[in-house]
Design an enzyme around this catalytic site. Sequence first.
Site, PDB file in Angstrom:
ATOM      1  N   ILE A 137       5.024  -2.410   0.800  1.00  0.00           N
ATOM      2  CA  ILE A 137       5.835  -1.794  -0.796  1.00  0.00           C
ATOM      3  C   ILE A 137       6.703  -2.584  -1.813  1.00  0.00           C
ATOM      4  CG2 ILE A 137       7.674   0.161  -1.557  1.00  0.00           C
ATOM      5  CD1 ILE A 137       6.191   0.356   1.794  1.00  0.00           C
ATOM      6  N   CYS A 138       6.372  -2.503  -2.684  1.00  0.00           N
ATOM      7  CA  CYS A 138       7.303  -3.604  -3.516  1.00  0.00           C
ATOM      8  C   CYS A 138       6.849  -4.427  -3.271  1.00  0.00           C
ATOM      9  CB  CYS A 138       9.104  -3.154  -3.640  1.00  0.00           C
ATOM     10  SG  CYS A 138       9.585  -3.762  -4.810  1.00  0.00           S
ATOM     11  N   THR A 139       8.919  -5.762  -3.043  1.00  0.00           N
ATOM     12  CA  THR A 139       8.244  -6.959  -2.626  1.00  0.00           C
ATOM     13  C   THR A 139       8.684  -7.391  -1.115  1.00  0.00           C
ATOM     14  OG1 THR A 139      10.980  -6.721  -1.976  1.00  0.00           O
ATOM     15  CG2 THR A 139       9.850  -7.657  -4.496  1.00  0.00           C
TER      16      THR A 139
END
Length: 330
Positions: A114-116
């Site tokens: 998720i995301c970074t």
Amino acid sequence: MTASPLARTTAPRRVAFLVYDGVTLLDVAGPAEVFKEANRLGGEYELVMLSPTGESIRSNLGFGVTVDGGVSDEPAPDTYLVPGSDRFPRTRVPQDLADAARVPAAGARRVASICTGAFVLAAAGLLEGKRATTHWKATQALATRCPTCRVETDAIYVRDGSIYTSAGVTAGIDLALALLEEDHGPDLTRDVARALVVYMQRSGGQSQFSAPLQGPPPHSPALRKITDRVTADPHGDHSASELARHLNVSTRHLTRLFREEMDTTPGRYVESIRFDMARALLDQRHTATQAAALAGFPSYESMRRVFARQLGISPAAYQRRFSTARAGSG
């Protein structure tokens, strides 16, 4: 809202979250809420929080998170989720965290970031040769950090084999819904999306959420003169022939300058400036027709085509989503 529970005929699917100091709490809570709601409506998931050492961690919000165990102490999960952190990509992923992502991933049916969290997967070697995405602010950094990755800058989430990556923060909810649909089909997923008051599948890519990207100014004084002229007056006559005449060069030479320094054409550059201005005007509650005229588009239809190409949605849809947060306050 209620739904008929599905028959529980199999063991729960184990969904493990890798959490660590500084982890973005919403990256964890959003997807976890999807699976928890799925359980309420008939799904079969067991959620566990794992840290590299088995010790409790402190999230980016300063809240402590109690974990169920350490990565090395737990059986391989069905689904392994790696959330991101505000620290990435500003700092390198610690080796112990990369190892904590790599080891369980070998036995998991699927692995997702998720995301970074994509930077953690990259550090673990799990994105080599893979298509991937991350938060729009960090896509270029991910491409630099993982040169063999094919980074998709506008995707909400990307699947490449058993590896999944998602864009910023709330895109983890989109990804979790997609994983849920793989397991239980669209009906349960639709019920979960409705219960959480989110889209089952949102339209458009993540660029609709990004800030205008005009990039660094060109190095060439001649080209900088042109870009300054366009930025100062997007509404003006900025045809390639007119811009070339302003510099006293041929249209062909001007096009070559744009290609070499900005990897675009004069027409596309002018269009991007007008697009940024139109977005700002829509944010300020101008009508779509007014925005098209003030930004210098020849017509509303020409602006609509640019929005469709850039964002995958119409100007009206963009304005409904981003012009105010008070639409439903009544």
